[in-house]
Structures are given as structure tokens and as C-alpha cells.
Scaffold this active site. Sequence first.
Site, mmCIF file in Angstrom:
data_model
loop_
_atom_site.group_PDB
_atom_site.id
_atom_site.type_symbol
_atom_site.label_atom_id
_atom_site.label_comp_id
_atom_site.label_asym_id
_atom_site.label_seq_id
_atom_site.Cartn_x
_atom_site.Cartn_y
_atom_site.Cartn_z
ATOM 1 N N LYS A 1 0.808 -1.219 0.000
ATOM 2 C CA LYS A 1 0.000 0.000 0.000
ATOM 3 C C LYS A 1 0.840 1.267 0.000
ATOM 4 O O LYS A 1 0.302 2.371 0.041
ATOM 5 C CB LYS A 1 -0.950 -0.006 1.203
ATOM 6 C CG LYS A 1 -1.971 -1.141 1.175
ATOM 7 C CD LYS A 1 -2.909 -1.073 2.362
ATOM 8 C CE LYS A 1 -3.843 -2.259 2.408
ATOM 9 N NZ LYS A 1 -3.147 -3.522 2.750
ATOM 10 N N LYS B 1 -8.100 1.303 6.244
ATOM 11 C CA LYS B 1 -7.420 0.020 6.364
ATOM 12 C C LYS B 1 -5.985 0.215 6.836
ATOM 13 O O LYS B 1 -5.395 1.280 6.629
ATOM 14 C CB LYS B 1 -7.449 -0.743 5.034
ATOM 15 C CG LYS B 1 -7.004 0.043 3.810
ATOM 16 C CD LYS B 1 -7.331 -0.734 2.535
ATOM 17 C CE LYS B 1 -7.093 0.106 1.290
ATOM 18 N NZ LYS B 1 -7.433 -0.642 0.056
ATOM 19 N N ARG C 1 -7.919 -9.424 -9.309
ATOM 20 C CA ARG C 1 -6.519 -9.746 -9.043
ATOM 21 C C ARG C 1 -5.867 -10.115 -10.371
ATOM 22 O O ARG C 1 -6.286 -11.057 -11.048
ATOM 23 C CB ARG C 1 -6.421 -10.905 -8.044
ATOM 24 C CG ARG C 1 -5.058 -11.597 -7.961
ATOM 25 C CD ARG C 1 -3.885 -10.676 -7.618
ATOM 26 N NE ARG C 1 -4.052 -9.966 -6.378
ATOM 27 C CZ ARG C 1 -3.661 -10.420 -5.195
ATOM 28 N NH1 ARG C 1 -3.094 -11.601 -5.100
ATOM 29 N NH2 ARG C 1 -3.824 -9.668 -4.112
ATOM 30 N N ARG D 1 -12.741 -11.177 -8.044
ATOM 31 C CA ARG D 1 -13.124 -11.662 -6.719
ATOM 32 C C ARG D 1 -14.342 -10.884 -6.247
ATOM 33 O O ARG D 1 -14.296 -9.651 -6.149
ATOM 34 C CB ARG D 1 -11.957 -11.504 -5.742
ATOM 35 C CG ARG D 1 -10.706 -12.233 -6.194
ATOM 36 C CD ARG D 1 -9.521 -11.958 -5.292
ATOM 37 N NE ARG D 1 -9.175 -10.538 -5.270
ATOM 38 C CZ ARG D 1 -8.144 -10.029 -4.584
ATOM 39 N NH1 ARG D 1 -7.385 -10.828 -3.853
ATOM 40 N NH2 ARG D 1 -7.885 -8.741 -4.616
ATOM 41 N N ARG E 1 -15.431 -6.530 1.400
ATOM 42 C CA ARG E 1 -14.135 -7.131 1.116
ATOM 43 C C ARG E 1 -14.313 -8.341 0.199
ATOM 44 O O ARG E 1 -15.172 -9.181 0.448
ATOM 45 C CB ARG E 1 -13.445 -7.558 2.410
ATOM 46 C CG ARG E 1 -13.263 -6.427 3.409
ATOM 47 C CD ARG E 1 -12.711 -6.941 4.723
ATOM 48 N NE ARG E 1 -13.608 -7.906 5.363
ATOM 49 C CZ ARG E 1 -13.276 -8.624 6.443
ATOM 50 N NH1 ARG E 1 -12.078 -8.498 6.973
ATOM 51 N NH2 ARG E 1 -14.146 -9.468 6.977
ATOM 52 N N ASP F 1 -4.229 -5.371 -7.572
ATOM 53 C CA ASP F 1 -5.669 -5.357 -7.341
ATOM 54 C C ASP F 1 -6.275 -4.120 -7.988
ATOM 55 O O ASP F 1 -5.795 -2.999 -7.764
ATOM 56 C CB ASP F 1 -5.977 -5.358 -5.845
ATOM 57 C CG ASP F 1 -5.501 -6.634 -5.163
ATOM 58 O OD1 ASP F 1 -5.342 -7.650 -5.862
ATOM 59 O OD2 ASP F 1 -5.280 -6.605 -3.941
ATOM 60 N N GLU G 1 -3.763 -1.881 -4.856
ATOM 61 C CA GLU G 1 -2.598 -2.493 -4.216
ATOM 62 C C GLU G 1 -1.688 -3.128 -5.263
ATOM 63 O O GLU G 1 -2.150 -3.580 -6.313
ATOM 64 C CB GLU G 1 -3.012 -3.576 -3.208
ATOM 65 C CG GLU G 1 -3.714 -3.053 -1.974
ATOM 66 C CD GLU G 1 -3.881 -4.120 -0.896
ATOM 67 O OE1 GLU G 1 -3.151 -5.127 -0.937
ATOM 68 O OE2 GLU G 1 -4.756 -3.937 -0.033
ATOM 69 N N ASN H 1 0.809 -6.173 -4.804
ATOM 70 C CA ASN H 1 1.195 -7.187 -3.825
ATOM 71 C C ASN H 1 2.492 -7.869 -4.249
ATOM 72 O O ASN H 1 2.534 -8.555 -5.269
ATOM 73 C CB ASN H 1 0.081 -8.226 -3.684
ATOM 74 C CG ASN H 1 -1.195 -7.614 -3.134
ATOM 75 O OD1 ASN H 1 -1.357 -7.474 -1.939
ATOM 76 N ND2 ASN H 1 -2.101 -7.226 -4.039
#
Length: 320
Positions: free
Chosen positions: A128, A163, A213, A227, A235, A275, A284, A286
Site C-alpha cells: 500500500k 485500512k 486480481r 473476486r 471485502r 488489485d 494495491e 502485492n
Amino acid sequence: MSKPLTVAVQMDPMDQINIAGDSTFALMLSAQARGHTLFHYDAGDLNWSDGHLWTKAHPVTVQRVAGDHYRFGEPVKLDLGDAADVVLMRQDPPFDLGYITATHLLERVAEKTLVVNNPRSVRNAPEKVFVLDYPQFMPPTLVTRSLDEARAFLAKHGEIVIKPLHGNGGKAIFKVGRDGANLSALIEVFNTAYREPHMVQAFLPAVAKGDKRIVLIDGEVAGAINRLPGEGEIRSNLAVGGSAQKTELTEREREICAVLGPELKRRGLLFVGIDVIGGEWLTEINVTSPTGIVAIETFDGTDVAGLIWDAIEAKVAAKG
């Protein structure tokens, strides 16, 4: 076929993983099928002395049998610089000082041994924070510990999400509505629980249609899944009850990947999951322990684990 490799996997305890969807387990199965030798170790078992980095590691074999998915051999002292060809750094966050220290130690063998992902780049690109390099693709975002700043941001954007800056797996993500109910209490709790600032973003209603994703391997798109959040959830992470579905990339998502790809490759970030919400908002990047490859294979038939090993084997061969 490349020569067999010695692969050390730095990860969480083997008995705690969900073999049905765990990306690390899929990578281990794929490596074993290619004839590579696997070792498992915990980041807390790393040792350094006299220029050598070693760990107590268990030789491990894996199989897709629930409840009997791995077998350990007797532990050995494994020199990660001299005896390993590849280290997979795959333990889950928190991205704390233990995690950061492991990157510092692994950096000391990265010239000899291929570490995936590059430990220096992992340390300098927490999910992040790295994403802040691409504000043109992000939703409106605030990084702060200040209640006053959070209130002003809420007043401007109507609904927000708060978050942890170094969280993972969809944990501790909260939506705050227009009335700001519980905002002060939430900031108080976050400020007590975390020393670092927190991420506050404008709420994106498009999340109801999913959070995509996208997996990139050495800077190139390997596949994607959408997702969907569970009932009553914002979420969509699979770890908190989200469900996956087949998807295609939008033009905007392809643009995002085209911009990110060369930088990921330059940094040695070989396996990355980004994401994107609503087909356009990057939330994000990752790099610590990306997931999603099992779901992509399920829906697209793409052997993402195999593609990752193709890239790893090519890089090991290039090292000589």
C-alpha cells in the site's frame, strides 16, 4: 528441461495452509514435478555468521492430499548462499521488523542465490506504499493518523474505507458512511494498534461487482480473476469469504499493467499480484506473498505456477 534446482521455501507452517487454494503450495507442487528439491524453513530460523547465511531446514515432499499434504525429512543446516539455487520468500505479512530483517539477511546472498521476490525490492515496495508511485491510477487516497484529516476527507468524498497500511488478506478494512458514525473511535483504535499511518480511500461502489486480481510474471500479464464480496461484505479477498469468477482485462487495466510491468521487472519483482476495482482503480501492488494462481488456473486453464518456474529457471541459468 533445466537442471534440477535446490529450492528453499521461507513460509509459514506447512500444517496451517489450505492446499485447495494456496499459491505457495501450488508452486511447490510444480517445482517438485520438475525434479527440483524442496526445503522448508521459517524466517525466524535464519542465522548469519562469517559471511554465511544459513537456516535449519526440512527437506519436504508435497502431495495434493488433504490432511496428508507434506512429509518432512530430518532437518539439516542449509547454507542459503552456497547450497541453494533459489529462495522463495513466501511467508505472509505482517510486514513487521521480523519481515524486514529477513529481507536484509536474504539480500546478503542475492548475488549468489536467486531470491524471489528480490528482497531489497520487497522491503522498499510494501503493497500500500509502492502503489503511491502511481497516483494517476489510484482512487482518492489519504495516508494519515489524524482524525481531523480523516474527517475532512470524509466530508469531501462522502463514504470512505479505512485500512491498515501494512495489513493483508482483507483484514481490518472498515467502511465509514456519510454520517461519520464511529470514525473517531475507529481512528482511536487504529492509532492504538498501529504506530504507522493508516490508508483512507474514497469508497468505490464498483467493489460490489468485484475486485480484480491480476498476476504479472517478470512484468508480463499471466492471468486474472475477479473476486466478488460475500453477502453483506465490502471485502472481496478469498481469505475472508470472497468468491472468484472468470474475467478479462479492460483497456484501462491493460494500460496499468503496461506502465507497471517494466518497473516490476527492473526491480526483480518476478511474481506480483495487483488489485484493480471497477476495471480502472489500482488499489494495491502485492509483492510480499501474492496469491491467486490456483483460481486463475481453475478458470483459465493457465499453468501460472509453471510460468513462474519457467521465469525462475531462466534467471538461474542466466546467473550461470
